[in-house]
Scaffold this motif. Structure first.
Motif, mmCIF file in Angstrom:
data_model
loop_
_atom_site.group_PDB
_atom_site.id
_atom_site.type_symbol
_atom_site.label_atom_id
_atom_site.label_comp_id
_atom_site.label_asym_id
_atom_site.label_seq_id
_atom_site.Cartn_x
_atom_site.Cartn_y
_atom_site.Cartn_z
ATOM 1 N N GLU A 16 19.124 -4.200 2.866
ATOM 2 C CA GLU A 16 19.988 -3.731 3.961
ATOM 3 C C GLU A 16 19.429 -2.493 4.667
ATOM 4 N N PHE A 17 18.435 -1.828 4.035
ATOM 5 C CA PHE A 17 17.888 -0.605 4.631
ATOM 6 C C PHE A 17 16.515 -0.809 5.268
ATOM 7 N N LEU A 18 15.989 -2.019 5.180
ATOM 8 C CA LEU A 18 14.613 -2.240 5.629
ATOM 9 C C LEU A 18 14.451 -2.149 7.143
ATOM 10 N N GLU A 19 15.547 -2.280 7.888
ATOM 11 C CA GLU A 19 15.447 -2.210 9.344
ATOM 12 C C GLU A 19 15.510 -0.778 9.872
ATOM 13 N N LEU A 20 15.733 0.183 8.989
ATOM 14 C CA LEU A 20 15.695 1.575 9.429
ATOM 15 C C LEU A 20 14.274 1.934 9.867
ATOM 16 N N PRO A 21 14.118 2.842 10.826
ATOM 17 C CA PRO A 21 12.762 3.254 11.199
ATOM 18 C C PRO A 21 11.979 3.722 9.978
ATOM 19 N N PRO A 22 10.706 3.345 9.868
ATOM 20 C CA PRO A 22 9.941 3.717 8.676
ATOM 21 C C PRO A 22 9.895 5.229 8.449
ATOM 22 N N GLU A 23 9.883 6.006 9.533
ATOM 23 C CA GLU A 23 9.827 7.467 9.370
ATOM 24 C C GLU A 23 11.095 8.000 8.727
ATOM 25 N N VAL A 24 12.236 7.345 9.009
ATOM 26 C CA VAL A 24 13.500 7.768 8.396
ATOM 27 C C VAL A 24 13.452 7.510 6.894
ATOM 28 N N LEU A 25 12.982 6.340 6.526
ATOM 29 C CA LEU A 25 12.860 6.014 5.105
ATOM 30 C C LEU A 25 11.913 6.987 4.410
ATOM 31 N N GLN A 26 10.756 7.236 5.009
ATOM 32 C CA GLN A 26 9.780 8.141 4.406
ATOM 33 C C GLN A 26 10.346 9.540 4.230
ATOM 34 N N ARG A 50 6.446 -2.358 7.611
ATOM 35 C CA ARG A 50 7.733 -1.860 7.126
ATOM 36 C C ARG A 50 7.574 -1.158 5.774
ATOM 37 N N ILE A 51 8.441 -0.173 5.540
ATOM 38 C CA ILE A 51 8.506 0.477 4.231
ATOM 39 C C ILE A 51 9.423 -0.376 3.372
ATOM 40 N N GLU A 52 8.882 -0.963 2.309
ATOM 41 C CA GLU A 52 9.658 -1.896 1.484
ATOM 42 C C GLU A 52 9.859 -1.415 0.055
ATOM 43 N N GLY A 53 9.143 -0.398 -0.368
ATOM 44 C CA GLY A 53 9.277 0.062 -1.745
ATOM 45 C C GLY A 53 9.052 1.552 -1.857
ATOM 46 N N PHE A 54 9.126 2.040 -3.083
ATOM 47 C CA PHE A 54 8.919 3.464 -3.330
ATOM 48 C C PHE A 54 8.245 3.651 -4.685
ATOM 49 N N VAL A 55 7.588 4.773 -4.833
ATOM 50 C CA VAL A 55 6.971 5.146 -6.110
ATOM 51 C C VAL A 55 7.592 6.456 -6.560
ATOM 52 N N THR A 56 8.114 6.438 -7.764
ATOM 53 C CA THR A 56 8.617 7.661 -8.384
ATOM 54 C C THR A 56 7.764 7.953 -9.612
ATOM 55 N N GLU A 76 0.836 -1.193 0.000
ATOM 56 C CA GLU A 76 0.000 0.000 0.000
ATOM 57 C C GLU A 76 0.873 1.245 0.000
ATOM 58 N N VAL A 77 0.392 2.283 -0.687
ATOM 59 C CA VAL A 77 1.128 3.541 -0.760
ATOM 60 C C VAL A 77 0.766 4.386 0.460
ATOM 61 N N VAL A 78 1.783 4.943 1.117
ATOM 62 C CA VAL A 78 1.548 5.822 2.270
ATOM 63 C C VAL A 78 1.018 7.161 1.740
ATOM 64 N N GLU A 79 -0.180 7.531 2.187
ATOM 65 C CA GLU A 79 -0.813 8.745 1.667
ATOM 66 C C GLU A 79 -0.040 9.993 2.091
#
Length: 731
Positions: free
Chosen positions: A246-256, A275-281, A218-221
């Motif tokens: 290797e980056f999936l264990e970072l806090p989700p807010e940091v990734l976002q 967890r944040i696992e992907g991105f949309v560009t 799901e995409v984070v609104e």
């Protein structure tokens, strides 16, 4: 800047056309990264002929006066008309301004709009004088009707208007000829340009959510990011990528935060793990490899960014888990200036910790935990992660406090003590978080008031209005009961004692301090209080300056309380409570207990909506007006001495009885803070007050009866005044 520019274009052009007499049926503005568009429908073919009549000089006036009038009107003497008026014969001129073609008016208005467009930032290029946000390449200006389309002739700094535009910069750069707006929008879409921003946003969100759903994600609104990305592309192409394991264990807010701030990527979450696992560009073009090259490049850049974040995270965790823990970060804040007049962050933290400890019992928090939380709440400001991403302050504090093994209440307070940040932000409810959040905001407000750095007009560089609203929401939504004036006064003293250079920091230290404060709270001014003390022979000559400084300091705190009341009015007005109702309650004793104040205001608002409340208010105002006029005329105050033995009418006697019964019931209800019951007791006065005014003339010829009735009116004012100052309620 695009949405604002579209609205500015629409407003300036339409205002200019209407001012010139050219009306229209509808207008719509659009924007993309490369074009700004305005479409008008139902435009008149030409402006109407306007006939204006001007009154001139009298017949027989000096020739110079008549000639001056003729020059101003653009007429000759034989075109003037003589008319008889009460002041004699006068010349009148009838001036007729013929209508003008729409094209001529549009050209003038559009040129003025372009040359004076209100960009917040603009640039000049080449040898011309035109300023625009970016170099302006072309102007398309077409006027179309049933007969066909014509180009409105226009030349601005060598840029001539035409009926051509260009499509997508890479996918369809060829010239496009258009005949009207519908033709323009349709041909642009065929040329890979979506003109409507809302349509681009919808397309991006729908495609992003569809792609994520197909993979069980799901995409984070993020509406702000969606609006920004839609303004970066004319032909949105959504691409979904993966984040390296290797980056999936970072806090989700940091990734976002990293993806949003640096790359303008949407975060894609696994709903099962959170967890944040992907991105949309969102790309601006279609490619032969379906965006694979674009996606690979974005993933490479993202990995580099996240590698930095991972490094910061590892270093910060090592510090948080060390023997010194977050205290090492807190110590560094002694070298960080909060404000040049208010000292360092460390000094401020000491004040906040002391205040949080004082507030803790009021909000039901453990005092030791509240102080501990206040001392580490801002420690993450020294962390590497917050240095890189300041917007993560507080949140990272919670992560680091948890890693350091601190109590969960302390960790939660690290994150929540900044809240609420706005009117729709969540309010902390955990007692320790409430104590620290209140202490933080109250220290900010008292500090800036102590150094006289208050908001002025629309300027509020330190967000003090937001801080005051935060205090109000924390108090009301957690049902906190405290004397705000006392807290503000004590905290302002802490600021004054700890910071060098704060003016008027000397507080009243004398035997009359409490008495003086009591008088000051009654809204006496500085000179009034000094005169009061002089009369009592309790102010020695050498003490005058000390008292003046102390009173000035009190005035600032009182001004801060007024600032809270003003913010409260705005807050309650949005909830449907009238400003005059709030004013009537603010005028009462205990107005610095915001919870009590709002409770009283809500009860009064409900009471005044009832028939009894509305009628009693009219009776009160009638009594108050008669009484005020009599007191002004007689030069005395009718505030006591009403005696039932001088009553002549049964309605008068009934009112005496009703007032006696209501006064006790109302005061008992107010002591119990049952304002609904107090209003009910007041409502019982409606009928006897109405009957009294119907049957009795207050200003009787018998002076004894008159004075008695005026004192009875004073009793009405006193009894009704227990619930609120009804004189402040607008009729």
């Amino acid at each position: 800047m695009q949405a604002r520019a579209a609205e500015d274009l629409k407003k300036r052009v339409t205002d200019g056309l209407v001012e010139a007499g050219l009306t229209y049926a509808g207008a719509a503005a659009f924007s993309t990264p490369r074009r700004l568009t305005l479409a008008l429908e139902g435009l008149l073919a030409e402006s109407p002929t306007v006939r204006e009549e001007r009154k001139g000089p009298k017949v027989g006036a000096p020739d110079k006066a008549i000639e001056g009038f003729l020059r101003g009107a653009g007429l000759t003497r034989d075109q003037l008309e003589e008319r008889d008026t009460p002041k004699g014969a006068v010349y009148f001129a009838a001036i007729e301004k013929p209508g003008r073609p729409a094209a001529a008016i549009i050209a003038e208005v559009l040129e003025d709009t372009v040359r004076n467009f209100p960009w917040s930032k603009s640039m000049r290029w080449g040898t011309g004088s035109l300023r625009w946000v970016r170099p302006l390449h072309s102007i398309l200006c077409v006027l179309s009707d049933e007969a066909g389309a014509t180009v409105v002739d226009l030349d601005i700094d060598g840029i001539k208007s035409g009926n051509t535009t260009h499509g997508h910069r890479f996918m369809a750069p060829d010239e496009i000829i258009v005949t009207g707006f519908e033709d323009y929008a349709a041909k642009l879409k065929r040329a890979h340009v979506v003109l409507d921003t809302a349509e681009r946003q919808q397309a991006i969100w729908q495609e992003a959510t569809n792609q994520a759903f197909a993979r069980g994600l799901e995409v984070v609104e993020d509406k702000g990011l969606l609006a920004e990305v839609a303004g970066l592309v004319e032909w949105p192409v959504v691409l979904l990528g993966d984040i390296d394991a290797e980056f999936l264990e970072l806090p989700p807010e940091v990734l976002q935060t990293s993806m949003k701030e640096h790359q303008k990527f949407f975060s894609v979450r696994n709903p099962k793990t959170g967890r944040i696992e992907g991105f949309v560009t969102v790309a601006n073009r279609e490619t032969a490899d379906q965006g694979a090259t674009i996606l690979a490049g974005n993933q490479k850049v993202l990995s580099a960014r996240l590698a930095d974040a991972k490094f910061f995270w590892a270093n910060d965790l090592r510090v948080a888990k060390s023997e010194t823990g977050m205290a090492a970060w807190a110590e560094k804040l002694s070298n960080v200036t909060f404000h040049n007049k208010l000292g360092t962050q460390a000094a401020r933290i000491d004040r906040i910790a002391a205040l949080a400890r004082e507030i803790a019992p009021v909000v039901g928090a453990d005092a030791d935990l509240a102080e501990q939380a206040a001392r580490v709440a801002k420690a993450d400001l020294s962390s590497e992660m917050v240095y890189e991403f300041p917007e993560l302050q507080g949140l990272m504090g919670r992560y680091y406090a948890e890693a350091a093994g601190l109590p969960q209440e302390v960790a939660n307070a690290c994150e929540m003590h900044y809240s609420p940040l706005g009117p729709s932000d969540d309010v902390p409810t955990e007692p320790v978080s409430v104590a620290v959040a209140l202490a933080d905001k109250l220290d900010t407000l008292t500090g800036f008031w102590a150094i006289d750095e208050k908001p002025t007009g629309s300027k509020d560089p330190y967000a003090l209005r937001r801080a005051a609203l935060g205090v109000i929401r924390l108090v009301l939504e957690n049902d906190v009961r405290m004397s705000l004036f006392a807290v503000l006064k004590e905290q302002a003293n802490e600021v004054a004692e700890g910071v060098a250079g704060v003016e008027n920091q000397l507080f009243i230290q004398s035997g009359q301090a409490e008495e003086l404060e009591a008088e000051f709270i009654k809204n006496m001014g500085v000179e009034d209080i000094l005169a009061y003390l002089n009369e009592k022979d309790e102010l020695e000559e050498g003490d005058r300056k000390e008292f003046e400084q102390g009173i000035s300091f009190l005035e600032r705190i009182s001004d801060l309380l007024t600032f809270f009341h003003d913010r409260l009015k705005v807050f309650l007005r949005d909830q449907g409570i009238r400003h005059d109702v709030i004013d009537a309650c603010i005028a009462m004793e205990g107005n610095d207990d915001l919870t009590l104040l709002v409770k009283r205001a809500r009860a009064l608002e409900d009471f005044l909506k009832s028939e009894d409340g509305e009628n009693l208010l009219q009776g009160f105002k009638r009594a108050n007006n008669i009484l005020s006029q009599a007191e002004e005329k007689d030069g005395v105050e009718y505030s006591y001495g009403a005696d039932v033995k001088f009553a002549e009418d049964d309605s008068e006697k009934a009112l005496f009885a009703a007032l006696a019964a209501s006064e006790g019931a109302i005061s008992t209800a107010i002591e119990a803070e049952d304002f609904a019951a107090a209003m009910g007791g007041t409502a019982a006065l409606r009928a006897p007050v109405d009957a009294f005014f119907e049957a009795v003339q207050v200003n009787s010829d018998n002076e004894v009866v008159r004075r008695n009735r005026l004192n009875l009116l004073s009793q009405i004012r006193k009894v009704c005044g227990q619930v609120a100052d009804l004189s402040r309620i607008e009729a």
